[in-house]
Design a protein around this motif. Structure first.
Motif, mmCIF file in Angstrom:
data_model
loop_
_atom_site.group_PDB
_atom_site.id
_atom_site.type_symbol
_atom_site.label_atom_id
_atom_site.label_comp_id
_atom_site.label_asym_id
_atom_site.label_seq_id
_atom_site.Cartn_x
_atom_site.Cartn_y
_atom_site.Cartn_z
ATOM 1 N N HIS A 1 0.850 -1.186 0.000
ATOM 2 C CA HIS A 1 0.000 0.000 0.000
ATOM 3 C C HIS A 1 0.886 1.235 0.000
ATOM 4 N N ALA A 2 0.422 2.276 -0.699
ATOM 5 C CA ALA A 2 1.159 3.534 -0.770
ATOM 6 C C ALA A 2 0.166 4.680 -0.850
ATOM 7 N N ILE A 3 0.638 5.856 -0.461
ATOM 8 C CA ILE A 3 -0.125 7.081 -0.702
ATOM 9 C C ILE A 3 0.564 7.820 -1.830
ATOM 10 N N VAL A 4 -0.205 8.150 -2.867
ATOM 11 C CA VAL A 4 0.359 8.775 -4.062
ATOM 12 C C VAL A 4 -0.350 10.098 -4.349
ATOM 13 N N ARG A 5 0.307 10.920 -5.146
ATOM 14 C CA ARG A 5 -0.268 12.202 -5.552
ATOM 15 C C ARG A 5 -1.403 11.976 -6.551
ATOM 16 N N GLY A 6 -2.464 12.749 -6.414
ATOM 17 C CA GLY A 6 -3.563 12.695 -7.372
ATOM 18 C C GLY A 6 -4.530 11.551 -7.109
ATOM 19 N N TRP A 7 -5.609 11.549 -7.864
ATOM 20 C CA TRP A 7 -6.627 10.513 -7.733
ATOM 21 C C TRP A 7 -6.514 9.525 -8.882
ATOM 22 N N ILE A 8 -6.464 8.248 -8.538
ATOM 23 C CA ILE A 8 -6.544 7.174 -9.520
ATOM 24 C C ILE A 8 -7.942 6.589 -9.402
ATOM 25 N N GLU A 9 -8.672 6.572 -10.483
ATOM 26 C CA GLU A 9 -10.095 6.213 -10.423
ATOM 27 C C GLU A 9 -10.383 4.746 -10.692
ATOM 28 N N GLN A 10 -9.522 4.067 -11.460
ATOM 29 C CA GLN A 10 -9.819 2.696 -11.874
ATOM 30 C C GLN A 10 -8.614 1.786 -11.650
ATOM 31 N N PRO A 11 -8.875 0.520 -11.320
ATOM 32 C CA PRO A 11 -7.757 -0.435 -11.243
ATOM 33 C C PRO A 11 -7.200 -0.710 -12.632
ATOM 34 N N ASP A 12 -5.936 -1.088 -12.687
ATOM 35 C CA ASP A 12 -5.309 -1.337 -13.979
ATOM 36 C C ASP A 12 -4.029 -2.134 -13.751
ATOM 37 N N VAL A 13 -3.409 -2.523 -14.846
ATOM 38 C CA VAL A 13 -2.114 -3.196 -14.818
ATOM 39 C C VAL A 13 -1.160 -2.405 -15.700
ATOM 40 N N LEU A 14 -0.040 -2.008 -15.130
ATOM 41 C CA LEU A 14 0.963 -1.269 -15.895
ATOM 42 C C LEU A 14 2.067 -2.226 -16.324
ATOM 43 N N ASP A 15 2.248 -2.349 -17.625
ATOM 44 C CA ASP A 15 3.334 -3.150 -18.202
ATOM 45 C C ASP A 15 4.303 -2.164 -18.848
ATOM 46 N N TYR A 16 5.323 -1.803 -18.105
ATOM 47 C CA TYR A 16 6.248 -0.765 -18.552
ATOM 48 C C TYR A 16 7.674 -1.180 -18.188
ATOM 49 N N PRO A 17 8.467 -1.624 -19.174
ATOM 50 C CA PRO A 17 9.829 -2.091 -18.898
ATOM 51 C C PRO A 17 10.678 -0.999 -18.252
ATOM 52 N N LEU A 18 11.604 -1.440 -17.405
ATOM 53 C CA LEU A 18 12.468 -0.512 -16.685
ATOM 54 C C LEU A 18 13.930 -0.858 -16.909
ATOM 55 N N LYS A 19 14.735 0.163 -17.157
ATOM 56 C CA LYS A 19 16.174 -0.043 -17.216
ATOM 57 C C LYS A 19 16.706 -0.227 -15.800
ATOM 58 N N GLU A 20 17.745 -1.020 -15.659
ATOM 59 C CA GLU A 20 18.295 -1.283 -14.337
ATOM 60 C C GLU A 20 18.828 0.000 -13.719
ATOM 61 N N GLU A 21 18.380 0.264 -12.490
ATOM 62 C CA GLU A 21 18.897 1.416 -11.751
ATOM 63 C C GLU A 21 20.209 1.027 -11.102
ATOM 64 N N GLN A 22 21.265 1.782 -11.384
ATOM 65 C CA GLN A 22 22.578 1.430 -10.869
ATOM 66 C C GLN A 22 23.047 2.445 -9.836
ATOM 67 N N ASP A 23 23.730 1.932 -8.830
ATOM 68 C CA ASP A 23 24.301 2.788 -7.805
ATOM 69 C C ASP A 23 25.613 3.381 -8.321
ATOM 70 N N LYS A 24 25.831 4.655 -8.056
ATOM 71 C CA LYS A 24 27.016 5.344 -8.568
ATOM 72 C C LYS A 24 28.310 4.716 -8.076
ATOM 73 N N ILE A 25 28.270 4.156 -6.866
ATOM 74 C CA ILE A 25 29.490 3.565 -6.301
ATOM 75 C C ILE A 25 29.519 2.058 -6.514
ATOM 76 N N ALA A 26 28.484 1.361 -6.060
ATOM 77 C CA ALA A 26 28.474 -0.097 -6.119
ATOM 78 C C ALA A 26 28.500 -0.611 -7.554
ATOM 79 N N ASP A 27 27.874 0.123 -8.475
ATOM 80 C CA ASP A 27 27.785 -0.326 -9.873
ATOM 81 C C ASP A 27 28.681 0.501 -10.793
ATOM 82 N N LYS A 28 29.774 1.003 -10.237
ATOM 83 C CA LYS A 28 30.652 1.907 -10.978
ATOM 84 C C LYS A 28 31.153 1.288 -12.277
#
Length: 254
Positions: free
Chosen positions: A87-114
């Protein structure tokens, strides 16, 4: 003392406090309090993490009580055989349930993933979500005299780094308290008017088949005091009474 949500001869689950690291990390050398070490000292035996929660996220965190159990349980997470509810509190109103299929690039740490490759392709990322409650508050963050917020239930179908936060950012409904992918104006509103200085993301429940006993389990984590105060302020204090985060009891899943 950590709140133990479930324990048997093989597994133990706790309600991880927001702001607490799961284990020691050289990236946070100054920290002295960790879930793994605290739980080990609390129950008097070593524990083996089966998954992780980001430092600012609260909620259900599951451990094996031996390396053998961890080896048998880990594939449940790798194969997405465990249903996670957040559960989360988010900005704005979401009116309908849905499924988001949106690929994501790997988030890398500036130090650990140098030295990691920066050219990796985006990986599949899928999140099901539904609105649970909404509120309009008498404070402005821009051109309107009021601001709107939504209590959202999310079930990630994949496990990408910061997936839920990044997906909500993509939908222009950033999570409150997210300092990386969020909106500073709304984070400031919650700090100034609601004394809330943290990410509002809670791992409410895990549902899975016990890897050793075959039992269907639902492990629920109740909301902490910050959440409960906001729920009461927004008139949401009854909306989760029959929902996933309402009880810490072990239940058989229907």
């Amino acid at each position: 003392m950590l709140e133990i949500l479930y324990q048997d001869d093989y597994l133990v689950a706790v309600n991880k406090p927001a702001g607490m690291l799961v284990h020691r990390s050289w990236l946070d050398k100054h920290e002295t309090l960790f879930v793994m070490q605290t739980l080990r000292d609390q129950i008097g035996q070593h524990v083996f993490p089966l998954h992780r929660l980001d430092r600012p996220t609260s909620g259900v965190l599951l451990f094996g009580l031996s390396s053998e159990v961890a080896a048998k349980a880990a594939p449940l997470f790798a194969g997405h055989e465990i249903e996670k509810t957040y559960h989360a509190i988010v900005r704005g109103w979401i009116e309908q349930p849905d499924v988001l299929d949106y690929p994501l690039k790997e988030e890398q740490d500036k130090i650990a993933d140098k030295f990691a490759s920066k050219d990796k392709e985006a990986q599949p990322a899928v999140t099901a979500y539904r609105p649970v409650a909404k509120v309009e508050v008498p404070y402005s963050t821009g051109r309107f005299p009021t601001s709107r917020y939504c209590l959202l239930e999310m079930k990630p179908k994949t496990g990408r780094k910061h997936q839920l936060r990044r997906h909500m950012h993509h939908l222009s409904h950033p999570m409150i308290g997210d300092t990386t992918h969020g909106d500073g104006r709304h984070n400031r509103l919650f700090r100034e008017h609601y004394d809330c200085h943290r990410l509002l993301l809670h791992a409410s429940s895990l549902q899975f088949v016990h890897p050793l006993t075959g039992e269907d389990l639902c492990i629920h984590a109740p909301l902490d005091d910050v959440w409960l105060r906001l729920m009461q302020t927004f008139g949401w204090d009854t909306v989760l009474n029959s929902d996933d985060s309402a009880s810490s009891e072990k239940k058989r899943c229907s």
